[in-house]
Design an enzyme around this catalytic site. Structure first.
Site, short mmCIF file in Angstrom:
data_model
loop_
_atom_site.label_atom_id
_atom_site.label_comp_id
_atom_site.label_asym_id
_atom_site.label_seq_id
_atom_site.Cartn_x
_atom_site.Cartn_y
_atom_site.Cartn_z
N ALA A 22 0.60 -1.57 0.20
CA ALA A 22 -0.09 0.01 0.34
C ALA A 22 0.91 0.92 -0.18
O ALA A 22 0.33 3.01 0.25
CB ALA A 22 -0.73 0.24 1.05
N ASN A 23 2.50 1.19 0.14
CA ASN A 23 3.13 2.40 -0.45
C ASN A 23 2.52 3.30 -1.34
O ASN A 23 3.50 4.50 -1.47
CB ASN A 23 3.82 2.19 0.48
CG ASN A 23 5.41 0.71 -0.53
OD1 ASN A 23 4.29 -0.09 -1.20
ND2 ASN A 23 5.60 1.97 -1.72
N GLY A 25 1.46 3.02 -5.78
CA GLY A 25 0.86 2.82 -6.90
C GLY A 25 -1.13 2.27 -6.33
O GLY A 25 -1.70 2.68 -5.33
N GLY A 27 -1.89 0.05 -4.77
CA GLY A 27 -2.30 -0.06 -3.39
C GLY A 27 -2.71 1.39 -2.81
O GLY A 27 -3.24 1.20 -2.20
N SER A 137 -3.97 -10.58 -12.76
CA SER A 137 -3.46 -9.93 -14.29
C SER A 137 -3.76 -10.24 -15.73
O SER A 137 -4.19 -11.40 -16.06
CB SER A 137 -1.95 -9.31 -14.22
OG SER A 137 -1.09 -8.85 -15.29
N TYR A 163 6.40 -14.16 -14.63
CA TYR A 163 5.43 -13.30 -14.21
C TYR A 163 3.88 -13.99 -14.38
O TYR A 163 3.61 -14.08 -13.71
CB TYR A 163 5.60 -12.35 -14.81
CG TYR A 163 4.52 -11.47 -13.93
CD1 TYR A 163 4.76 -10.81 -13.36
CD2 TYR A 163 3.38 -10.03 -15.38
CE1 TYR A 163 3.85 -9.90 -12.30
CE2 TYR A 163 2.77 -9.39 -15.05
CZ TYR A 163 2.87 -9.69 -13.38
OH TYR A 163 1.84 -8.21 -12.87
#
Length: 304
Positions: A22-23, A25, A27, A137, A163
């Site tokens: 959450a730091n 983007g 989030g 994604s 990914y």
């Protein structure tokens, strides 16, 4: 659900959310919207200092706690400090990074994006009252689950297929969690979401020429504020149905407002999903136990 936006998030007073990554983007956007709606938000981030400005913007109903999804000891320590949570949002992730390993020896993308969240959810599940939302994604469509070599130890590493595997694993986990919750009689929901093509910090951390290429692509991407809408809707809407997958409503699901979307045939393979679940329990040492209406989990030692 129409042209649903963050302004449509209902009053969340009295509810507690854990948002991983959450730091910045998606989030950070999600955490701010939840905080603005009155929720208590736990910002679960690897680097506490980077999350502090987001928490300050949210105000006194925000807490920052350290969580490194690439280290199972950190996952357990974080989970031990959570008394109760209404909604867990498995948002954090890494994308197309060079070959590397987590603290427990897992391939970085599979270990961080899937196994870290698998362990976190299992360790918290007996304290989750409402739902789990796991971010996938569009790239899940290029992924395949290699049950014999999920950590790319016996084949040539390729960052994008790795990914894709991790994002397919996220989606299959969300679906399988829903099936197991329903079978147990639990009222806890499991949903998945994806942001379409949104400009976030992920595109600048591949440590390769892709950073420059995706930086150019971001000129045409939708904003993080728009990209976060599917996970916000999945996390807050009373109409959300367990087992759903949410994404943008625009062409090719690249941009737009949230709606229920489809997923690849591989994501719906129940046999592979069950095998992936068992493998994930063995690798993380976290065994899910579903009992009546109150699913719980036990934590054990990490495997190899």
């Amino acid at each position: 659900m129409g042209k649903w936006t963050a302004r449509d998030v209902a009053d969340q007073t009295g509810r507690t959310y854990v948002v991983t990554g959450a730091n910045s983007g998606l989030g950070a956007v999600t955490a701010k919207a939840l905080g603005a709606a009155g929720a208590t938000v736990i910002l679960a981030c690897r680097t506490v200092d980077k999350a502090a400005p987001v928490a300050a913007e949210i105000g006194p109903n925000a807490q920052v706690r350290r969580l490194d999804l690439a280290d199972l000891s950190s996952v357990r320590e974080f989970a031990d400090g959570v008394d109760g949570v209404d909604v867990l949002i498995n948002n954090a992730g890494v994308m197309a990074v060079p070959k590397g390993a987590t603290a427990d020896g897992f391939e970085t993308q599979f270990g961080t994006n899937h196994l870290g969240h698998f362990a976190l959810t299992g360790l918290l599940l007996d304290r989750i009252t409402d739902r789990v939302v796991t971010m996938s994604s569009l790239m899940h469509r290029m992924g395949s689950i290699n049950l014999d070599d999920p950590n790319w130890q016996h084949r040539s590493y390729s960052r994008w297929p790795a990914y894709g595997q991790s994002k397919l694993a996220n989606l299959m986990f969300a679906y399988e969690l829903d099936r197991r919750l329903r079978a147990s009689g639990s009222t806890v929901k499991s949903l998945a979401a994806h942001p379409g093509y949104a400009a976030t910090g992920l595109q600048g951390n591949t440590q390769s020429v892709w950073d420059r290429l995706m930086g150019i692509g971001n000129l045409f991407a939708q904003s993080a504020e728009m990209g976060a809408l599917p996970e916000m809707w999945a996390a807050t809407s009373p109409a959300a149905v367990s087992g759903s997958y949410l994404g943008p409503d625009g062409p090719f699901e690249q941009r737009g407002y949230p709606k229920a979307v489809g997923s690849s045939g591989k994501s719906k393979d129940r046999a592979v999903a069950a095998s992936l679940w068992g493998l994930s329990e063995r690798l993380t040492g976290v065994t899910y136990r579903f009992e009546k209406n109150s699913p719980t989990s036990d934590g054990g030692d990490a495997g190899e």
